[in-house]
Scaffold this motif. Structure first.
Motif, short mmCIF file in Angstrom:
data_model
loop_
_atom_site.label_atom_id
_atom_site.label_comp_id
_atom_site.label_asym_id
_atom_site.label_seq_id
_atom_site.Cartn_x
_atom_site.Cartn_y
_atom_site.Cartn_z
N LEU A 27 0.85 -1.25 -0.15
CA LEU A 27 0.11 0.02 -0.20
C LEU A 27 0.73 0.90 -0.08
O LEU A 27 0.89 1.67 -0.83
N GLY A 28 2.34 1.39 1.18
CA GLY A 28 3.06 2.33 0.52
C GLY A 28 3.40 2.79 -0.66
O GLY A 28 3.17 3.98 -1.20
N LEU A 29 4.24 1.84 -1.35
CA LEU A 29 4.59 2.02 -2.80
C LEU A 29 2.96 2.54 -3.61
O LEU A 29 3.88 3.33 -4.50
N ALA A 30 2.24 2.12 -3.51
CA ALA A 30 0.92 2.08 -4.53
C ALA A 30 0.81 3.98 -4.20
O ALA A 30 0.27 4.46 -5.09
N VAL A 31 0.98 4.34 -2.90
CA VAL A 31 0.13 5.55 -2.71
C VAL A 31 2.62 6.66 -2.77
O VAL A 31 1.61 7.33 -3.58
N LEU A 32 3.18 6.32 -3.05
CA LEU A 32 3.97 6.88 -3.68
C LEU A 32 4.13 6.73 -5.17
O LEU A 32 4.32 7.77 -5.89
N LYS A 33 3.42 5.37 -5.51
CA LYS A 33 3.61 5.10 -7.08
C LYS A 33 2.39 6.54 -7.53
O LYS A 33 2.39 7.02 -8.52
N LEU A 118 6.19 5.79 5.71
CA LEU A 118 5.18 5.30 7.30
C LEU A 118 4.72 4.44 6.89
O LEU A 118 5.52 3.43 7.45
N LEU A 119 4.03 3.22 6.20
CA LEU A 119 3.69 2.09 5.33
C LEU A 119 5.35 1.45 5.44
O LEU A 119 4.45 -0.05 5.92
N CYS A 120 5.41 1.89 4.70
CA CYS A 120 7.01 0.87 4.37
C CYS A 120 7.73 0.38 5.23
O CYS A 120 8.00 -0.98 5.49
N GLY A 121 7.72 1.41 6.10
CA GLY A 121 8.32 1.58 7.36
C GLY A 121 7.56 0.49 8.32
O GLY A 121 8.52 -0.59 8.77
N MET A 122 6.60 0.72 8.33
CA MET A 122 5.79 -0.18 9.12
C MET A 122 6.09 -1.46 8.82
O MET A 122 5.33 -2.29 9.95
N GLY A 123 5.73 -1.64 7.71
CA GLY A 123 5.60 -3.03 6.67
C GLY A 123 7.13 -4.01 7.12
O GLY A 123 7.12 -5.32 7.41
N MET A 124 8.09 -2.96 6.92
CA MET A 124 9.29 -3.98 6.87
C MET A 124 9.20 -3.88 8.93
O MET A 124 9.83 -4.91 8.88
N LEU A 125 8.92 -3.73 9.57
CA LEU A 125 9.38 -3.28 11.02
C LEU A 125 8.21 -4.70 11.81
O LEU A 125 9.19 -5.93 12.20
N VAL A 176 11.74 13.27 -6.65
CA VAL A 176 12.99 13.08 -6.00
C VAL A 176 13.41 13.34 -5.00
O VAL A 176 13.39 12.99 -4.50
N VAL A 177 12.97 14.54 -4.81
CA VAL A 177 13.36 15.33 -3.21
C VAL A 177 12.46 14.36 -2.66
O VAL A 177 13.02 15.00 -1.01
N LEU A 178 10.97 14.46 -3.03
CA LEU A 178 10.50 14.30 -2.09
C LEU A 178 9.61 12.94 -2.07
O LEU A 178 9.85 12.35 -0.89
N SER A 179 11.03 11.79 -3.26
CA SER A 179 11.12 11.19 -2.66
C SER A 179 12.25 10.25 -1.36
O SER A 179 12.25 9.03 -0.32
N ILE A 180 13.26 11.36 -1.42
CA ILE A 180 13.93 11.34 -0.95
C ILE A 180 13.56 11.34 1.01
O ILE A 180 13.67 11.07 1.83
N LEU A 181 12.61 12.68 0.87
CA LEU A 181 11.91 12.46 2.34
C LEU A 181 11.08 10.98 3.05
O LEU A 181 10.91 11.00 3.62
N ALA A 182 10.55 10.42 1.44
CA ALA A 182 9.82 9.11 2.17
C ALA A 182 10.23 8.39 2.33
O ALA A 182 10.82 7.64 3.48
N VAL A 183 12.15 7.98 1.52
CA VAL A 183 13.07 7.83 2.27
C VAL A 183 13.32 7.72 4.02
O VAL A 183 14.07 6.66 5.01
N VAL A 184 13.66 8.79 4.17
CA VAL A 184 13.32 9.81 5.89
C VAL A 184 12.43 8.77 6.23
O VAL A 184 12.92 8.58 7.48
N CYS A 185 11.26 9.14 5.76
CA CYS A 185 10.49 8.83 6.89
C CYS A 185 10.73 7.03 7.14
O CYS A 185 10.13 6.44 8.10
N LEU A 186 10.84 6.31 6.15
CA LEU A 186 11.17 5.15 6.39
C LEU A 186 12.10 4.38 7.40
O LEU A 186 11.90 4.08 8.56
N ASN A 187 13.42 5.13 7.17
CA ASN A 187 14.19 4.75 8.21
C ASN A 187 13.74 5.78 9.50
O ASN A 187 14.97 4.90 10.72
N ILE A 188 13.27 6.51 9.74
CA ILE A 188 13.19 7.34 10.82
C ILE A 188 12.04 6.46 11.36
O ILE A 188 12.30 5.65 13.08
N VAL A 189 11.40 5.44 11.27
CA VAL A 189 10.51 3.68 11.98
C VAL A 189 11.54 2.95 12.83
O VAL A 189 11.18 2.74 13.28
N LEU A 190 12.20 3.04 11.54
CA LEU A 190 13.25 1.80 11.90
C LEU A 190 14.08 2.11 12.62
O LEU A 190 14.57 1.55 14.16
#
Length: 226
Positions: A27-33, A118-125, A176-190
């Motif tokens: 779902l996180g990937l779908a939102v990003l896409k 955040l969704l991707c981060g919680m899923g990975m967690l 791309v800049v917003l994609s970096i924000l997504a990566v930061v959110c993912l890593n914050i969760v972990l």
């Protein structure tokens, strides 16, 4: 031992965590896409391949992870490998099916970056806490941290930034800049919720994985950490 046994995950616990984790990531990937954004890791590579060629994301994602499955077997043993293959296959199937189940008319890019990450981060967690992953750079980063002391978070961030650097060739720089924000959110969760000693539900599996990794490291001639 009785306390450890009571904390260990049951098969139903694992099955539900796999379903929740992979659905959150899909779902996180779908939102990003939907907002034209990407993500780091092998998911980001699969996303860029989908943008450039139109090939199915789920299929590309699974194939890209095959070399990491081989590495996971050598580093962590067959149990971790089996769990990771199951999780990755589930995520690939869900990512392919999700467009027929849900669609987004409009998603604000900034919201998509934050929510998708955040969704991707919680899923990975969820998957990490049940001794599984979805392949990719994380498997190698965890191994290098365990064996050589290199910080997994820094390694993953470098790998993610390399993937996102390639995104400048295919998508708008603002995206791309917003994609970096997504990566930061993912890593914050972990970073916040995946810390040594915080979670004891996989104590038995963690000890077995450590023993298997030490044995394989010894055979490969890599010096043990003191």
């Amino acid at each position: 031992m009785d306390e450890e046994r009571s904390l260990a995950h049951s098969l139903s616990d694992d099955a539900l965590a796999f379903l929740i984790g992979t659905l959150f990531i899909a779902l996180g990937l779908a939102v990003l896409k939907a907002a034209g954004l990407g993500i780091g890791g092998t998911a980001g590579i699969a996303f860029l391949t989908n943008v450039a060629t139109g090939l199915d994301f789920g299929t590309v994602f699974f194939l890209i992870n095959v070399p990491f499955f081989i590495f996971a077997y050598l580093a962590f043993g067959p149990v971790y490998l089996l769990r990771s293959v199951i999780a990755t296959a589930m995520l690939s199937a869900e990512s392919s099916l999700l467009p027929s189940l849900i669609s987004f008319g409009h998603v604000a890019p900034i919201f998509a970056a934050i929510m998708g990450g955040l969704l991707c981060g919680m899923g990975m967690l969820s998957l990490i806490r049940h001794q599984a992953g979805v392949g990719g750079f994380a498997t190698a980063a965890v191994y290098l941290q365990d064996r050589l002391g290199w910080r997994a978070g820094k390694l993953l961030m470098i790998a993610d930034l390399c993937v996102l650097a390639a995104a400048f060739l295919l998508i708008d720089p603002h995206q791309v800049v917003l994609s970096i924000l997504a990566v930061v959110c993912l890593n914050i969760v972990l970073a916040l919720y995946h810390k040594p000693g915080r979670y004891a539900g996989f104590a038995r599996f963690a000890r077995a994985r450590a023993a298997a990794a030490a044995s394989r490291t010894s055979r490969m001639g890599i010096p043990q950490k003191p």
